[in-house]
Design a protein around this motif. Sequence first.
Motif, PDB file in Angstrom:
ATOM      1  N   VAL A 184     -17.101 -21.642  10.763  1.00  0.00           N
ATOM      2  CA  VAL A 184     -17.455 -20.878   9.497  1.00  0.00           C
ATOM      3  C   VAL A 184     -16.373 -20.954   8.652  1.00  0.00           C
ATOM      4  CG1 VAL A 184     -18.157 -18.523   8.893  1.00  0.00           C
ATOM      5  CG2 VAL A 184     -18.727 -19.466  11.171  1.00  0.00           C
ATOM      6  N   PHE A 185     -15.051 -20.634   8.931  1.00  0.00           N
ATOM      7  CA  PHE A 185     -14.175 -20.441   8.041  1.00  0.00           C
ATOM      8  C   PHE A 185     -13.525 -22.044   7.628  1.00  0.00           C
ATOM      9  CE2 PHE A 185     -11.922 -16.370   9.247  1.00  0.00           C
ATOM     10  CZ  PHE A 185     -13.261 -15.687   8.988  1.00  0.00           C
ATOM     11  N   GLY A 186     -13.864 -22.911   8.619  1.00  0.00           N
ATOM     12  CA  GLY A 186     -13.502 -24.371   8.418  1.00  0.00           C
ATOM     13  C   GLY A 186     -12.048 -24.735   8.360  1.00  0.00           C
ATOM     14  N   VAL A 187     -11.432 -23.848   9.252  1.00  0.00           N
ATOM     15  CA  VAL A 187      -9.951 -24.208   9.344  1.00  0.00           C
ATOM     16  C   VAL A 187      -9.640 -24.932  10.448  1.00  0.00           C
ATOM     17  CG1 VAL A 187      -7.680 -22.915  10.009  1.00  0.00           C
ATOM     18  CG2 VAL A 187      -9.504 -21.828   8.398  1.00  0.00           C
ATOM     19  N   THR A 188      -8.685 -26.047   9.998  1.00  0.00           N
ATOM     20  CA  THR A 188      -8.537 -26.826  11.177  1.00  0.00           C
ATOM     21  C   THR A 188      -6.942 -27.155  11.694  1.00  0.00           C
ATOM     22  OG1 THR A 188      -8.742 -28.800   9.784  1.00  0.00           O
ATOM     23  CG2 THR A 188     -10.486 -28.287  10.829  1.00  0.00           C
ATOM     24  N   ASP A 189      -6.150 -26.610  10.671  1.00  0.00           N
ATOM     25  CA  ASP A 189      -4.953 -26.872  10.777  1.00  0.00           C
ATOM     26  C   ASP A 189      -4.271 -25.799  11.695  1.00  0.00           C
ATOM     27  OD1 ASP A 189      -2.063 -27.520   9.641  1.00  0.00           O
ATOM     28  OD2 ASP A 189      -1.969 -25.296   9.417  1.00  0.00           O
ATOM     29  N   GLU A 190      -3.609 -26.404  12.785  1.00  0.00           N
ATOM     30  CA  GLU A 190      -3.277 -25.725  14.041  1.00  0.00           C
ATOM     31  C   GLU A 190      -2.132 -24.381  13.508  1.00  0.00           C
ATOM     32  OE1 GLU A 190      -3.401 -23.862  17.174  1.00  0.00           O
ATOM     33  OE2 GLU A 190      -4.662 -25.661  16.958  1.00  0.00           O
ATOM     34  N   ALA A 191      -1.325 -24.585  12.832  1.00  0.00           N
ATOM     35  CA  ALA A 191      -0.575 -23.715  12.351  1.00  0.00           C
ATOM     36  C   ALA A 191      -1.565 -22.408  11.612  1.00  0.00           C
ATOM     37  CB  ALA A 191       0.594 -24.235  11.300  1.00  0.00           C
ATOM     38  N   ARG A 192      -2.019 -22.792  10.729  1.00  0.00           N
ATOM     39  CA  ARG A 192      -2.910 -21.560  10.088  1.00  0.00           C
ATOM     40  C   ARG A 192      -3.908 -20.990  11.101  1.00  0.00           C
ATOM     41  NH1 ARG A 192      -4.492 -22.446   4.285  1.00  0.00           N
ATOM     42  NH2 ARG A 192      -2.363 -21.987   4.063  1.00  0.00           N
ATOM     43  N   LEU A 193      -4.441 -21.864  12.040  1.00  0.00           N
ATOM     44  CA  LEU A 193      -5.339 -21.089  13.301  1.00  0.00           C
ATOM     45  C   LEU A 193      -4.361 -20.205  14.130  1.00  0.00           C
ATOM     46  CD1 LEU A 193      -7.237 -24.312  14.492  1.00  0.00           C
ATOM     47  CD2 LEU A 193      -8.200 -22.273  13.585  1.00  0.00           C
ATOM     48  N   ALA A 194      -3.105 -20.390  14.372  1.00  0.00           N
ATOM     49  CA  ALA A 194      -2.435 -19.601  14.990  1.00  0.00           C
ATOM     50  C   ALA A 194      -1.906 -18.644  14.396  1.00  0.00           C
ATOM     51  CB  ALA A 194      -0.828 -20.312  15.306  1.00  0.00           C
ATOM     52  N   LEU A 272     -20.161 -17.480  -5.856  1.00  0.00           N
ATOM     53  CA  LEU A 272     -19.550 -16.170  -5.315  1.00  0.00           C
ATOM     54  C   LEU A 272     -18.148 -16.295  -5.764  1.00  0.00           C
ATOM     55  CD1 LEU A 272     -21.139 -16.979  -1.733  1.00  0.00           C
ATOM     56  CD2 LEU A 272     -21.276 -14.975  -3.098  1.00  0.00           C
ATOM     57  N   THR A 273     -17.490 -15.414  -6.026  1.00  0.00           N
ATOM     58  CA  THR A 273     -15.963 -15.209  -6.328  1.00  0.00           C
ATOM     59  C   THR A 273     -15.340 -15.110  -5.132  1.00  0.00           C
ATOM     60  OG1 THR A 273     -16.083 -12.628  -6.175  1.00  0.00           O
ATOM     61  CG2 THR A 273     -16.750 -13.744  -8.463  1.00  0.00           C
ATOM     62  N   ASP A 274     -13.957 -15.243  -5.171  1.00  0.00           N
ATOM     63  CA  ASP A 274     -13.062 -15.131  -4.168  1.00  0.00           C
ATOM     64  C   ASP A 274     -13.256 -13.721  -3.321  1.00  0.00           C
ATOM     65  OD1 ASP A 274     -12.249 -17.501  -5.052  1.00  0.00           O
ATOM     66  OD2 ASP A 274      -9.923 -16.684  -5.611  1.00  0.00           O
ATOM     67  N   GLU A 275     -13.403 -12.803  -4.087  1.00  0.00           N
ATOM     68  CA  GLU A 275     -13.701 -11.401  -3.459  1.00  0.00           C
ATOM     69  C   GLU A 275     -14.852 -11.495  -2.612  1.00  0.00           C
ATOM     70  OE1 GLU A 275     -12.585  -7.324  -5.179  1.00  0.00           O
ATOM     71  OE2 GLU A 275     -12.475  -8.943  -7.058  1.00  0.00           O
ATOM     72  N   GLU A 276     -16.272 -12.033  -3.338  1.00  0.00           N
ATOM     73  CA  GLU A 276     -17.419 -11.922  -2.665  1.00  0.00           C
ATOM     74  C   GLU A 276     -17.203 -12.935  -1.404  1.00  0.00           C
ATOM     75  OE1 GLU A 276     -20.750 -11.509  -5.810  1.00  0.00           O
ATOM     76  OE2 GLU A 276     -19.484 -13.481  -6.072  1.00  0.00           O
ATOM     77  N   LEU A 277     -16.528 -14.027  -1.469  1.00  0.00           N
ATOM     78  CA  LEU A 277     -16.403 -15.161  -0.347  1.00  0.00           C
ATOM     79  C   LEU A 277     -15.835 -14.231   0.854  1.00  0.00           C
ATOM     80  CD1 LEU A 277     -15.303 -18.147  -2.320  1.00  0.00           C
ATOM     81  CD2 LEU A 277     -17.439 -17.870  -0.577  1.00  0.00           C
ATOM     82  N   ARG A 278     -14.301 -13.618   0.580  1.00  0.00           N
ATOM     83  CA  ARG A 278     -13.951 -12.837   1.311  1.00  0.00           C
ATOM     84  C   ARG A 278     -14.510 -11.828   2.247  1.00  0.00           C
ATOM     85  NH1 ARG A 278     -13.245  -7.663   3.200  1.00  0.00           N
ATOM     86  NH2 ARG A 278     -11.395  -7.664   4.387  1.00  0.00           N
ATOM     87  N   ASP A 279     -15.242 -11.138   1.627  1.00  0.00           N
ATOM     88  CA  ASP A 279     -16.034  -9.885   2.261  1.00  0.00           C
ATOM     89  C   ASP A 279     -17.222 -10.660   2.841  1.00  0.00           C
ATOM     90  OD1 ASP A 279     -14.628  -8.308   0.782  1.00  0.00           O
ATOM     91  OD2 ASP A 279     -16.137  -7.495  -0.634  1.00  0.00           O
ATOM     92  N   GLN A 280     -17.841 -11.727   2.361  1.00  0.00           N
ATOM     93  CA  GLN A 280     -18.976 -12.585   3.282  1.00  0.00           C
ATOM     94  C   GLN A 280     -18.468 -13.023   4.538  1.00  0.00           C
ATOM     95  OE1 GLN A 280     -21.448 -11.309   2.662  1.00  0.00           O
ATOM     96  NE2 GLN A 280     -21.950 -11.151   0.419  1.00  0.00           N
ATOM     97  N   LEU A 281     -17.081 -13.738   4.466  1.00  0.00           N
ATOM     98  CA  LEU A 281     -16.677 -14.256   5.622  1.00  0.00           C
ATOM     99  C   LEU A 281     -16.261 -13.358   6.801  1.00  0.00           C
ATOM    100  CD1 LEU A 281     -14.279 -16.958   4.024  1.00  0.00           C
ATOM    101  CD2 LEU A 281     -16.368 -17.627   5.479  1.00  0.00           C
ATOM    102  N   ILE A 282     -15.498 -12.018   6.090  1.00  0.00           N
ATOM    103  CA  ILE A 282     -15.344 -10.839   7.203  1.00  0.00           C
ATOM    104  C   ILE A 282     -16.487 -10.481   7.788  1.00  0.00           C
ATOM    105  CG2 ILE A 282     -14.382  -8.772   7.419  1.00  0.00           C
ATOM    106  CD1 ILE A 282     -12.144 -10.782   7.280  1.00  0.00           C
ATOM    107  N   THR A 283     -17.642 -10.502   7.050  1.00  0.00           N
ATOM    108  CA  THR A 283     -18.935  -9.846   7.507  1.00  0.00           C
ATOM    109  C   THR A 283     -19.395 -10.769   8.844  1.00  0.00           C
ATOM    110  OG1 THR A 283     -19.375  -8.912   5.520  1.00  0.00           O
ATOM    111  CG2 THR A 283     -21.326  -9.309   7.061  1.00  0.00           C
ATOM    112  N   LEU A 284     -19.268 -12.157   8.353  1.00  0.00           N
ATOM    113  CA  LEU A 284     -19.755 -13.042   9.360  1.00  0.00           C
ATOM    114  C   LEU A 284     -18.996 -13.124  10.700  1.00  0.00           C
ATOM    115  CD1 LEU A 284     -20.502 -16.117   6.986  1.00  0.00           C
ATOM    116  CD2 LEU A 284     -22.475 -14.752   8.276  1.00  0.00           C
ATOM    117  N   LEU A 285     -17.623 -12.675  10.540  1.00  0.00           N
ATOM    118  CA  LEU A 285     -16.750 -12.703  11.499  1.00  0.00           C
ATOM    119  C   LEU A 285     -17.141 -11.735  12.452  1.00  0.00           C
ATOM    120  CD1 LEU A 285     -13.961 -13.102  13.130  1.00  0.00           C
ATOM    121  CD2 LEU A 285     -12.659 -11.790  11.202  1.00  0.00           C
ATOM    122  N   LEU A 286     -17.268 -10.302  12.098  1.00  0.00           N
ATOM    123  CA  LEU A 286     -17.519  -9.159  12.719  1.00  0.00           C
ATOM    124  C   LEU A 286     -18.916  -9.196  13.027  1.00  0.00           C
ATOM    125  CD1 LEU A 286     -15.859  -6.289  10.387  1.00  0.00           C
ATOM    126  CD2 LEU A 286     -14.947  -7.484  12.535  1.00  0.00           C
ATOM    127  N   ALA A 287     -19.865  -9.537  12.439  1.00  0.00           N
ATOM    128  CA  ALA A 287     -21.159  -9.537  13.112  1.00  0.00           C
ATOM    129  C   ALA A 287     -21.473 -10.802  13.999  1.00  0.00           C
ATOM    130  CB  ALA A 287     -22.112  -9.723  11.744  1.00  0.00           C
TER     131      ALA A 287
END
Length: 459
Positions: A184-194, A272-287
């Motif tokens: 979903v977030f598309g993060v693959t860098d191990e330092a950022r994942l940590a 989608l703006t940065d704020e909208e992207l942030r809110d939708q990603l957190i929604t997908l995370l919690l849901a």
Amino acid sequence: MSALSDGVEELTARRFAKMRPFGGDAPPPVDTSGLPPGPRWPEIAQSIGLIRFRHQFVPWCHRRYGEVFTVRILPKGRPLVLFTRPEHAKEIFAGDPEVFHAGKGNAILGPIMGEHSLLLQDGAEHKRARKLLMPAFNGHALREYRELVTEVARSEVAGWRDGEEFRSLDRMNALTLEVILRVVFGVTDEARLAGLRPRVNRTVDVNPAVLLGWGYPRLQKFGPWRATVENAYALDRLMYAEIRERRHAADLEQRTDVLSQLIRVADGGDRLTDEELRDQLITLLLAGHETTASALAWTLHEVGRDPHQRERARVAARDGDDEWLEALLKESMRLHPVIPMVVRTLLEPTTIGGIDLPAGVTVGPSILVAHAREENHPDPAVFRPERFIGQNPPTNTWIPFGGGVRRCIGAGFSVMEGVAALREILSSYDVQALGRDVPKVRNITSVPRRGSRIRVIAR
């Protein structure tokens, strides 16, 4: 402090101020004189009963007060009318979205999710956001995600050992978190994942008392409320940095993760703006994180309790019988509901099930009761995956993803993820449940109290 950090601090502070669930203009008074019966306890006691002890409180209300009952909750004893029959659910799900507002009913999540969250929007805003998000969850997209989800599940299972005993909820939370971060977030860098993992875990693992405390800013200076706010600021810094870097990624057009797709999507130039992207990603995370993890943990618990179920699951995983694996998952979601209800707030006087209700009342089908009714599911206390083979339960009797125009946009993703995980687990190991388990409430979800402890035996 960098310009990015300065901007993020301001955005986060504004969200907490604006999305306070009990803040804003005082809602108009509601005439409660003609509402269905319900407990006459103080509103704080009913709120705690509904949020913290829902698995005892809601069935008790159903037995005591009948098919429709009223609970009065914070703030100021606002009435929540719960319905328990499928025909009631049908009316609510089919209700005019301009009258049946879901966002107001989910307001307690506002400080975490933000005003642009799909769960908090209504009307034209919700329709726009859903249209922009939908391409990331259609059938083609799910096929793209399946291979990566399978890789994440395979990596998780590769770390298990023959005869090992553990809380399956913990391992499923780790698995679904990795899916969220990578797929979903598309993060693959191990330092950022940590950096993201502990922040995300603390966001998900919120005590119900903290949720109730969102409406009282003074509490945010103390104990768990302060820790939750500090974690929110830290997670926002990481999220906005990821979003802004991704917008300029050289391989953005080739990436298949949800975030990259949402950045690329445009509808007539609308993005989608940065704020909208942030809110939708957190929604997908919690849901989509702990909900799927809990469903998987309950599935392993039920399979592990019964030798017949273990053998049938083994054969299904070996033969690639995804229909049976999906039935296992869906039946565990029926028997052990992760979310207790689906709510809408009425903006106009409305009649549901022959009951006249005033504007301002929040209404909703009780998932807990619907999934446990004998008329809906014969022998409802029995784990019986066959209910979902070649058929589905009657309409509006199995509603873990809600219904109507507000049905969970990630329902297909959740089922695909669960089946992929079960296939990898059950093709490598037999599972044995270690004792009984019962549900407990953690944040807005219900999870196995003992973590669904299992022993895994290599095949």
